[in-house]
Design an enzyme around this catalytic site. Structure first.
Site, PDB file in Angstrom:
ATOM      1  N   LYS A 337       0.860  -1.194   0.000  1.00 61.31           N
ATOM      2  CA  LYS A 337       0.000   0.000   0.000  1.00 61.31           C
ATOM      3  C   LYS A 337       0.887   1.231   0.000  1.00 61.31           C
ATOM      4  O   LYS A 337       1.818   1.341   0.798  1.00 61.31           O
ATOM      5  CB  LYS A 337      -0.913  -0.017   1.223  1.00 61.31           C
ATOM      6  CG  LYS A 337      -1.812   1.207   1.333  1.00 61.31           C
ATOM      7  CD  LYS A 337      -2.661   1.158   2.601  1.00 61.31           C
ATOM      8  CE  LYS A 337      -3.411   2.457   2.822  1.00 61.31           C
ATOM      9  NZ  LYS A 337      -4.165   2.471   4.092  1.00 61.31           N
ATOM     10  N   LYS A 349     -10.071  12.862   8.593  1.00 63.82           N
ATOM     11  CA  LYS A 349      -9.600  12.514   9.928  1.00 63.82           C
ATOM     12  C   LYS A 349      -9.597  13.795  10.750  1.00 63.82           C
ATOM     13  O   LYS A 349      -8.801  14.693  10.492  1.00 63.82           O
ATOM     14  CB  LYS A 349      -8.202  11.918   9.860  1.00 63.82           C
ATOM     15  CG  LYS A 349      -8.113  10.637   9.050  1.00 63.82           C
ATOM     16  CD  LYS A 349      -6.679  10.155   8.966  1.00 63.82           C
ATOM     17  CE  LYS A 349      -6.536   8.989   8.009  1.00 63.82           C
ATOM     18  NZ  LYS A 349      -7.239   7.780   8.449  1.00 63.82           N
ATOM     19  N   ASP A 362       1.188   5.826   6.119  1.00 72.48           N
ATOM     20  CA  ASP A 362       0.229   4.974   5.407  1.00 72.48           C
ATOM     21  C   ASP A 362       0.839   4.346   4.159  1.00 72.48           C
ATOM     22  O   ASP A 362       0.160   3.640   3.427  1.00 72.48           O
ATOM     23  CB  ASP A 362      -1.024   5.772   5.036  1.00 72.48           C
ATOM     24  CG  ASP A 362      -2.283   4.923   5.103  1.00 72.48           C
ATOM     25  OD1 ASP A 362      -2.219   3.817   5.678  1.00 72.48           O
ATOM     26  OD2 ASP A 362      -3.315   5.343   4.585  1.00 72.48           O
ATOM     27  N   GLU A 424      -9.575   4.076   1.902  1.00 73.42           N
ATOM     28  CA  GLU A 424      -9.041   4.275   0.558  1.00 73.42           C
ATOM     29  C   GLU A 424      -7.961   3.283   0.167  1.00 73.42           C
ATOM     30  O   GLU A 424      -7.774   2.980  -1.013  1.00 73.42           O
ATOM     31  CB  GLU A 424      -8.494   5.703   0.430  1.00 73.42           C
ATOM     32  CG  GLU A 424      -7.081   5.941   0.967  1.00 73.42           C
ATOM     33  CD  GLU A 424      -6.895   5.575   2.433  1.00 73.42           C
ATOM     34  OE1 GLU A 424      -5.804   5.106   2.799  1.00 73.42           O
ATOM     35  OE2 GLU A 424      -7.842   5.760   3.226  1.00 73.42           O
ATOM     36  N   ARG A 426      -7.652   0.084   0.476  1.00 75.33           N
ATOM     37  CA  ARG A 426      -8.146  -1.123  -0.195  1.00 75.33           C
ATOM     38  C   ARG A 426      -8.565  -0.834  -1.631  1.00 75.33           C
ATOM     39  O   ARG A 426      -8.523  -1.715  -2.477  1.00 75.33           O
ATOM     40  CB  ARG A 426      -9.296  -1.723   0.608  1.00 75.33           C
ATOM     41  CG  ARG A 426     -10.537  -0.861   0.710  1.00 75.33           C
ATOM     42  CD  ARG A 426     -11.448  -1.289   1.842  1.00 75.33           C
ATOM     43  NE  ARG A 426     -10.865  -0.958   3.132  1.00 75.33           N
ATOM     44  CZ  ARG A 426     -11.415  -1.291   4.305  1.00 75.33           C
ATOM     45  NH1 ARG A 426     -12.557  -1.974   4.332  1.00 75.33           N
ATOM     46  NH2 ARG A 426     -10.837  -0.958   5.431  1.00 75.33           N
TER      47      ARG A 426
END
Length: 569
Positions: A337, A349, A362, A424, A426
């Site tokens: 990812k 967020k 991330d 997002e 996935r």
């Protein structure tokens, strides 16, 4: 990463530099980019202004020089700054006169007039993992070392942790040279000694590393040399040490990538970092970077929807490792990812518990993938072809951004109703997994900081593993045990698919709070060919060390080990 537990969300991003674009083009003829829309080009002036922060450069930290002495008899005579002794709880047993029964500790303590035994009692030091005590003894008591330290190994002997603790002690004392000995090394097999030495070297190397790239002033490590006593010498040990060094360099790259701030490590710069790996190890690597238009041609609607709001365009990254000689017996894919920053999109967020300031991590999955690529470029295993795939982008907010309620179409034709723009990762992985299957691979492992739910289930130190294939699960766990990284298998409960059904599309992208890590894995499963063995690792917990506020480089060592176990080397 989904907002299921917003305080544990992740990601990172950076600005795209037009100069980087041309640099990538020059480095590899296999890279190609189309012109971006005029609106994007016109709005790059503020991004170019920020380019003075620079790209990611390796930290100027030299790992200590490692040497070996075969005889433990050299311990008392060793001359240097710190003599570090790894001890188990059993090693600290004393006789009725309060003297150590362990011969190494007994010999040292006799020269120190009982100071070691006295310190272990007064400081309640019993050899548990994480315990340490360092005494400054000077050189007038019959020892060559200025300091003697005891470091707890507990029962399971986590020798990588021992190496890290030694590095921390050396830093605290500004020591330039250290000797390391394991008190209970007598009676160990030659193979065990090799493995212990390798773990100590890994721990010391990683413990010495500091990411000082973004500090105006920083001190360099004083530690110049580490001598390991009593764990063997010779070519087999040298081979082990090379492997430890190769993997450690990959872990350090992974740390640097995750630590990089989002205004430095953008999708475009992440693509450049990947291209550097390909150019550095051009004998075994090739690189292909797809731009937005090329991704459109491949119908990657799910991935492109996530990056649609950002001024920094998505970059789809594909590195290929092929062995330097001999046939290819198996084809693997590592998919990471690559959200270089995740604002959450319109499901933003928000609030002090959202941890939005940490959303640079991330892209921890992609960091693990590229760290493994760097290590494998040095190791050069035979018989295996590996595809490293990252759909890099940012999840931002603008008038062109993905909205809750939108329906997007992935490259395998499946449609997704977006019920949460903060789920997002996935969506990007969906198209990356389809692409990986189209490369003709037999096995895929994807890594993602995907859900806070996995952190709730397993805590911050253990990653969750999902796979419908028991053989692949065993391969991953065997690799993780060898690497020392913690994993736990979680179920793929098919009945939970009901929560992912949409009334207007094939599926929604989130299934609610309960079993959030499981439903995320079920979502990904929809984009994997049934003929391909697939495993998903959710590393949202162990990607970041919250105590040190620092990236861990998690996943690199396990991936390298897994690839090697599939090779013929």
């Amino acid at each position: 990463m989904a907002s299921l537990v917003s305080s544990l969300a992740t990601s990172s991003s950076t600005s795209f530099f037009t100069s980087s674009l041309f640099l990538i083009k020059l480095k590899s003829t296999s890279l190609s980019f189309s012109k971006f829309p005029t609106r994007k080009l016109m709005s790059h002036s503020h991004i170019i202004a920020r380019a003075t922060l620079g790209l990611t450069h390796p930290s100027n930290v030299e790992p200590p020089k490692i040497s070996f002495a075969a005889k433990e008899a050299d311990v008392a005579e060793w001359k240097g700054d710190i003599l570090a002794i790894g001890v188990t709880e059993k090693d600290l047993l004393k006789n009725d006169k309060l003297n150590f029964e362990n011969p190494i500790l007994s010999k040292l303590d006799s020269k120190l007039g009982g100071l070691l035994a006295e310190a272990s009692i007064e400081e309640d030091f019993n050899g548990k993992v994480g315990q340490s005590t360092v005494l400054r003894v000077g050189t007038g008591l019959g020892l060559g070392s200025k300091r003697v330290g005891l470091f707890g190994l507990g029962h399971s002997a986590p020798f990588k942790g021992f190496g890290e603790a030694v590095a921390a002690a050396a830093k605290s004392a500004q020591a330039s040279n250290v000797a390391v000995v394991v008190a209970s090394a007598d009676g160990l097999s030659a193979e065990s000694k090799l493995n212990i030495a390798s773990e100590i070297v890994s721990g010391t190397t990683l413990g010495t590393f500091e990411d000082n790239r973004f500090k105006s002033e920083s001190k360099k490590s004083a530690l110049k040399s580490v001598e390991i006593i009593g764990l063997g010498t010779g070519p087999e040990l040298e081979k082990k040490l090379k492997y430890a060094g190769d993997v450690s360099s990959g872990v350090i790259l992974g740390r640097e990538l995750v630590n990089s701030p989002p205004n430095v490590l953008t999708p475009g710069v992440l693509a450049e970092e990947a291209s550097k790996i390909a150019s550095t190890y051009s004998d075994v690597f090739t690189a292909k970077i797809l731009d937005v238009e090329q991704c459109k041609e491949l119908k990657m609607g799910s991935y492109l929807a996530v990056g649609a709001a950002s001024e920094n365009p998505p970059h789809f990254i594909h590195l290929v490792y092929k062995p330097p000689s001999g046939p290819v017996n198996v084809k693997l894919a590592l998919v990471g990812k690559g959200l270089t920053f995740d604002s959450g999109g319109y499901n933003i967020k928000a609030g002090p518990a959202s941890s939005i300031e940490l959303m640079k991590f991330d892209m921890g999955g992609s960091a693990a993938v590229f760290g493994a690529a760097k290590a494998l470029g040095q190791i050069k295993p035979l018989g295996v072809e590996v595809h490293f795939i990252v759909a890099a982008c940012e999840n931002m907010i603008s008038g062109t951004g993905m909205r809750p309620g939108d329906i997007v179409t992935a490259s395998n034709g499946k449609t997704i109703e977006v019920n949460n723009t903060d789920a997002e990762g996935r969506l990007t992985l969906a198209d990356a997994l389809v692409y990986a299957c189209n490369q003709g691979v037999e096995k895929i492992v994807d890594l993602a900081t995907l859900t806070g739910a996995c952190v709730v289930a397993l805590g911050p130190s253990v990653a969750g593993v999902f796979t419908p294939n028991d053989d692949l699960a065993k391969e991953i766990f065997d690799a993780s045990q060898a690497s020392g990284e913690k994993l736990w298998r979680l179920p793929i409960e098919e009945s939970y698919w009901e929560s992912l059904k949409s009334s207007v599309a094939d599926m929604v992208n989130t299934g609610g709070r309960q079993g959030g890590a499981i439903t995320a894995a079920l979502f990904l499963k929809q984009f994997v060919d049934e003929k391909v063995k697939w495993g998903h690792i959710d590393l949202a917990g162990p990607v970041w060390n919250y105590k040190k506020n620092y990236a861990t480089g998690y996943g690199v060592a396990t991936l390298v080990e897994w690839v090697l176990r599939n090779s013929s080397s």
